[in-house]
Enzyme design. Structure first.
Site, PDB file in Angstrom:
ATOM      1  N   HIS A  28       0.864  -1.195   0.000  1.00 22.61           N
ATOM      2  CA  HIS A  28       0.000   0.000   0.000  1.00 22.61           C
ATOM      3  C   HIS A  28       0.899   1.244   0.000  1.00 22.61           C
ATOM      4  CE1 HIS A  28      -3.446   2.475   0.562  1.00 22.61           C
ATOM      5  NE2 HIS A  28      -3.756   2.222   1.804  1.00 22.61           N
ATOM      6  N   HIS A  64      -2.552  -2.335  -9.589  1.00 23.32           N
ATOM      7  CA  HIS A  64      -3.534  -1.661  -8.724  1.00 23.32           C
ATOM      8  C   HIS A  64      -4.816  -2.490  -8.712  1.00 23.32           C
ATOM      9  CE1 HIS A  64      -6.004   1.505  -6.945  1.00 23.32           C
ATOM     10  NE2 HIS A  64      -4.870   2.063  -6.594  1.00 23.32           N
ATOM     11  N   ASP A  90       2.733   5.215  -6.796  1.00 24.31           N
ATOM     12  CA  ASP A  90       4.002   5.090  -6.065  1.00 24.31           C
ATOM     13  C   ASP A  90       5.220   4.932  -6.954  1.00 24.31           C
ATOM     14  OD1 ASP A  90       1.954   3.394  -3.857  1.00 24.31           O
ATOM     15  OD2 ASP A  90       3.119   5.157  -3.281  1.00 24.31           O
TER      16      ASP A  90
HETATM   17  C1  SDX Z   1      -1.498   2.110  -3.357  1.00 27.28           C
HETATM   18  O1  SDX Z   1      -6.197   0.740  -3.336  1.00 27.28           O
HETATM   19  C2  SDX Z   1      -5.728   1.974  -3.512  1.00 27.28           C
HETATM   20  O2  SDX Z   1      -6.413   2.866  -3.968  1.00 27.28           O
HETATM   21  C3  SDX Z   1      -4.296   2.159  -3.061  1.00 27.28           C
HETATM   22  C4  SDX Z   1      -3.627   3.456  -3.473  1.00 27.28           C
HETATM   23  C5  SDX Z   1      -4.208   4.640  -2.747  1.00 27.28           C
HETATM   24  O3  SDX Z   1      -4.090   5.754  -3.270  1.00 27.28           O
HETATM   25  O4  SDX Z   1      -4.687   4.463  -1.596  1.00 27.28           O
HETATM   26  O5  SDX Z   1      -3.740   3.645  -4.871  1.00 27.28           O
HETATM   27  C6  SDX Z   1      -2.131   3.431  -3.100  1.00 27.28           C
HETATM   28  O6  SDX Z   1      -1.457   1.294  -2.474  1.00 27.28           O
HETATM   29  C7  SDX Z   1      -0.976   1.812  -4.740  1.00 27.28           C
HETATM   30  C8  SDX Z   1      -0.436   0.350  -4.880  1.00 27.28           C
HETATM   31  C9  SDX Z   1       0.985   0.346  -4.335  1.00 27.28           C
HETATM   32  N1  SDX Z   1       1.492  -1.054  -4.240  1.00 27.28           N
HETATM   33  C10 SDX Z   1       2.428  -1.498  -5.076  1.00 27.28           C
HETATM   34  O7  SDX Z   1       2.915  -0.862  -6.008  1.00 27.28           O
HETATM   35  C11 SDX Z   1       2.922  -2.908  -4.731  1.00 27.28           C
HETATM   36  C12 SDX Z   1       2.996  -3.739  -6.017  1.00 27.28           C
HETATM   37  N2  SDX Z   1       1.650  -3.973  -6.494  1.00 27.28           N
HETATM   38  C13 SDX Z   1       0.950  -5.118  -6.020  1.00 27.28           C
HETATM   39  O8  SDX Z   1       1.431  -5.877  -5.036  1.00 27.28           O
HETATM   40  C14 SDX Z   1      -0.499  -5.252  -6.446  1.00 27.28           C
HETATM   41  O9  SDX Z   1      -0.588  -4.843  -7.738  1.00 27.28           O
HETATM   42  C15 SDX Z   1      -1.513  -4.522  -5.584  1.00 27.28           C
HETATM   43  C16 SDX Z   1      -1.344  -4.859  -4.152  1.00 27.28           C
HETATM   44  C17 SDX Z   1      -1.383  -3.054  -5.768  1.00 27.28           C
HETATM   45  C18 SDX Z   1      -2.897  -4.971  -6.055  1.00 27.28           C
HETATM   46  O10 SDX Z   1      -3.017  -6.313  -5.729  1.00 27.28           O
HETATM   47  P1  SDX Z   1      -4.298  -7.168  -6.178  1.00 27.28           P
HETATM   48  O11 SDX Z   1      -5.326  -6.318  -6.815  1.00 27.28           O
HETATM   49  O12 SDX Z   1      -4.695  -8.021  -5.009  1.00 27.28           O
HETATM   50  O13 SDX Z   1      -3.728  -8.042  -7.336  1.00 27.28           O
HETATM   51  P2  SDX Z   1      -3.034  -9.454  -7.135  1.00 27.28           P
HETATM   52  O14 SDX Z   1      -1.975  -9.352  -6.078  1.00 27.28           O
HETATM   53  O15 SDX Z   1      -4.100 -10.486  -6.982  1.00 27.28           O
HETATM   54  O16 SDX Z   1      -2.308  -9.665  -8.542  1.00 27.28           O
HETATM   55  C19 SDX Z   1      -3.019 -10.129  -9.674  1.00 27.28           C
HETATM   56  C20 SDX Z   1      -1.948 -10.760 -10.558  1.00 27.28           C
HETATM   57  C21 SDX Z   1      -1.115 -11.807  -9.838  1.00 27.28           C
HETATM   58  O17 SDX Z   1      -0.597 -12.677 -10.821  1.00 27.28           O
HETATM   59  P3  SDX Z   1      -1.279 -14.158 -10.978  1.00 27.28           P
HETATM   60  O18 SDX Z   1      -1.303 -14.782  -9.584  1.00 27.28           O
HETATM   61  O19 SDX Z   1      -2.674 -13.884 -11.516  1.00 27.28           O
HETATM   62  O20 SDX Z   1      -0.385 -14.902 -11.958  1.00 27.28           O
HETATM   63  O21 SDX Z   1      -1.005  -9.742 -10.961  1.00 27.28           O
HETATM   64  C22 SDX Z   1       0.258 -10.035 -10.402  1.00 27.28           C
HETATM   65  C23 SDX Z   1       0.050 -11.026  -9.277  1.00 27.28           C
HETATM   66  O22 SDX Z   1       1.202 -11.846  -9.100  1.00 27.28           O
HETATM   67  N3  SDX Z   1       0.798  -8.766  -9.899  1.00 27.28           N
HETATM   68  C24 SDX Z   1       2.062  -8.385 -10.014  1.00 27.28           C
HETATM   69  C25 SDX Z   1       2.116  -7.113  -9.465  1.00 27.28           C
HETATM   70  N4  SDX Z   1       0.906  -6.748  -9.011  1.00 27.28           N
HETATM   71  C26 SDX Z   1       0.089  -7.792  -9.283  1.00 27.28           C
HETATM   72  N5  SDX Z   1       3.140  -9.014 -10.543  1.00 27.28           N
HETATM   73  C27 SDX Z   1       4.298  -8.328 -10.510  1.00 27.28           C
HETATM   74  N6  SDX Z   1       4.436  -7.090  -9.996  1.00 27.28           N
HETATM   75  C28 SDX Z   1       3.370  -6.458  -9.459  1.00 27.28           C
HETATM   76  N7  SDX Z   1       3.504  -5.247  -8.957  1.00 27.28           N
END
Ligand code: SDX
Length: 440
Positions: A271, A311, A367
């Site tokens: 997050h 996201h 981010d």
């Molecule tokens: C913020 O929610 C908000 O509004 C948050 C925010 C705000 O203003 O409050 O926007 C701020 O938190 C932005 C997000 C910051 N986090 C990151 O950058 C961390 C990296 N991103 C992730 O970990 C992920 O994308 C999330 C946590 C942001 C979202 O996670 P989800 O929606 O639960 O998606 P998921 O983890 O289920 O992923 C779906 C697929 C998976 O692959 P498969 O299992 O289907 O093969 O996408 C892949 C994940 O492995 N994936 C990624 C990835 N993010 C998702 N793979 C590599 N790198 C990534 N960053």
């Protein structure tokens, strides 16, 4: 929709052959309507199972609108692009809380009130001084914010509208002061007190970076860039930390305690801690040549994520990331180009051409570039989550206020699907021991 369209779902339970008509409102059904679907009189009824709330609306809100597919973000209907270009953080804080853009007299009074609350109780400094010098500033920050509840007991009067407003102004005002004091403590510098002659972000830069000069003069480009970044971070509908704010607030505790919980949720690397994780990732990659190997590791699931990408809601480019990228170039004009920018730009280009990311609709989020700006402005990496919490404060409190005023809201208490052991009798220690020796 034609007049005779019935705004309902008809659900047939194939276990019993029974059909149920469930009303559809605002593109959703009430999960509690599913409880009518039973296999018999002793059946609790159906629930919806939704870990992470991937498809659950927990509230009705009029504050922030996001269209994840279109990459749209609006605060109270105003597009983020227009607010970033034309508004100010304090005006956006007012807009989020009151729902309308202020008149001149209103914003002047609001700014005056906020300015009058920037000082923190001298005893608060004892909390901050109690942390180790190398403590992570986010841990110190959120603990000190929680401590505010012990100084302002009246915060508990959450059904008094004017009292809520005073706490709102207090927290918008005091977050930068607490953040800066936590930073100064971590580098062994004396606290720099608020300067009423400066803007909200100018004053924050003053409290962070004032050295021996009699009066700190913020660089206007950096002051404005930080104000834009704060606008972009001010709210984001029902994200993890806002959901936590609403969850804690639903028990009717004071807003200081609720906001410290929201900041705790924000701290996580998935997050608001992601901006810090992005910088660490870019440093770990080290050079553009190392990008392909890093990407390979991410795709191979070797425990790495492309931090700053992806996201839950945006399945398109995060509109905030676009603006932040533009701000980055303005800041680097003043501070000099951050060498990690070239790695970030190449990483983005390569990822956006790679089917692994394209297929999963993973784009840069808020981010991905923000940390590069903060680092160039002189903020240490550990301060980045704190720099997210400061501007999110008006968003958290506006959502908290909306929840308190929402007659449909009640204490958060989800159900569960129990898969544990059935009823079994207590086993005395002697029998346990003997059972182990028998199976050994
Ligand atoms: C913020 O929610 C908000 O509004 C948050 C925010 C705000 O203003 O409050 O926007 C701020 O938190 C932005 C997000 C910051 N986090 C990151 O950058 C961390 C990296 N991103 C992730 O970990 C992920 O994308 C999330 C946590 C942001 C979202 O996670 P989800 O929606 O639960 O998606 P998921 O983890 O289920 O992923 C779906 C697929 C998976 O692959 P498969 O299992 O289907 O093969 O996408 C892949 C994940 O492995 N994936 C990624 C990835 N993010 C998702 N793979 C590599 N790198 C990534 N960053």
């Amino acid at each position: 929709m034609s007049e005779n369209t019935r705004e309902t779902l008809t659900i047939t339970d194939n276990r019993t052959g029974k059909s149920y008509e469930v009303p559809v409102e605002n593109g959703s059904i009430k999960a509690t309507d599913l409880r009518r679907i039973k296999t018999g009189p002793d059946d609790f009824g159906l629930m919806a199972y939704d870990p992470g709330f991937m498809n659950t609306a927990a509230c009705k809100s009029r504050i922030t609108f996001i269209d994840g597919d279109q990459g749209i973000l609006r605060y109270r209907g105003y597009p983020i692009e227009q607010l970033a270009e034309k508004s100010s953080f304090l005006e956006v804080a007012y807009l989020l809380y009151f729902g309308e853009l202020p008149l001149r007299s209103q914003i002047d009074e609001f700014a005056r009130q906020v300015l009058s609350h920037t000082i923190i109780h001298e005893q608060t400094k004892k909390f901050i001084d109690g942390f180790r010098h190398d403590s992570h500033p986010m841990g110190a920050f959120l603990s000190t914010v929680a401590a505010l509840s012990t100084f302002y007991g009246e915060g508990k009067h959450i059904f008094d509208a004017n009292n809520r407003l005073v706490q709102f102004e207090r927290m918008v005002a005091k977050m930068p002061t607490i953040a800066a004091f936590c930073y100064r403590h971590s580098i062994g510098m004396p606290f720099a007190y608020p300067d009423g002659d400066l803007s909200y972000t100018g004053n924050f830069l003053n409290m962070m970076f004032k050295a021996t000069e009699l009066k700190y003069k913020p660089n206007p480009v950096l002051e404005k860039a930080l104000d834009v970044l704060f606008i972009l971070h001010a709210d984001h509908e029902q994200n993890c930390s806002t959901t936590t704010m609403r969850g804690i607030g639903s028990s009717h505790c004071d807003p200081f305690t609720a906001i410290s919980g929201a900041a705790a949720a924000l701290y996580g690397p998935l997050h608001g801690g992601a901006n810090e994780a992005v910088l660490k990732m870019l440093v770990e990659i080290g050079s553009k040549d190392a990008i392909p190997e890093f990407i390979r590791g991410v795709k191979a699931g070797e425990g790495k994520r492309l931090m700053g990408f992806g996201h839950r809601v945006y399945k398109n480019y995060d509109p905030r990331a676009k603006i932040i990228k533009e701000v980055a170039f303005q800041v680097f004009e003043v501070t000099g180009r951050n060498p990690l920018l070239d790695i970030a730009l190449d990483l983005e280009r390569i990822a956006l051409e790679d089917d692994y990311f394209v297929a999963r609709k993973l784009y840069p989020n808020v981010d991905f570039y923000s940390g590069l700006i903060y680092q160039a402005m002189g903020f240490p990496t550990e301060m980045f989550p704190v720099l997210f919490a400061i501007p999110r404060t008006p968003g958290w409190l506006s959502q908290w206020e909306e929840q308190i005023l929402d007659p449909e809201q009640r204490i958060v208490r989800p159900r569960q699907i129990y898969l544990g052991a059935g009823k079994r009798d207590y086993v005395p220690m002697a029998l346990r021991e003997s059972a182990v020796t028998q199976t050994a």
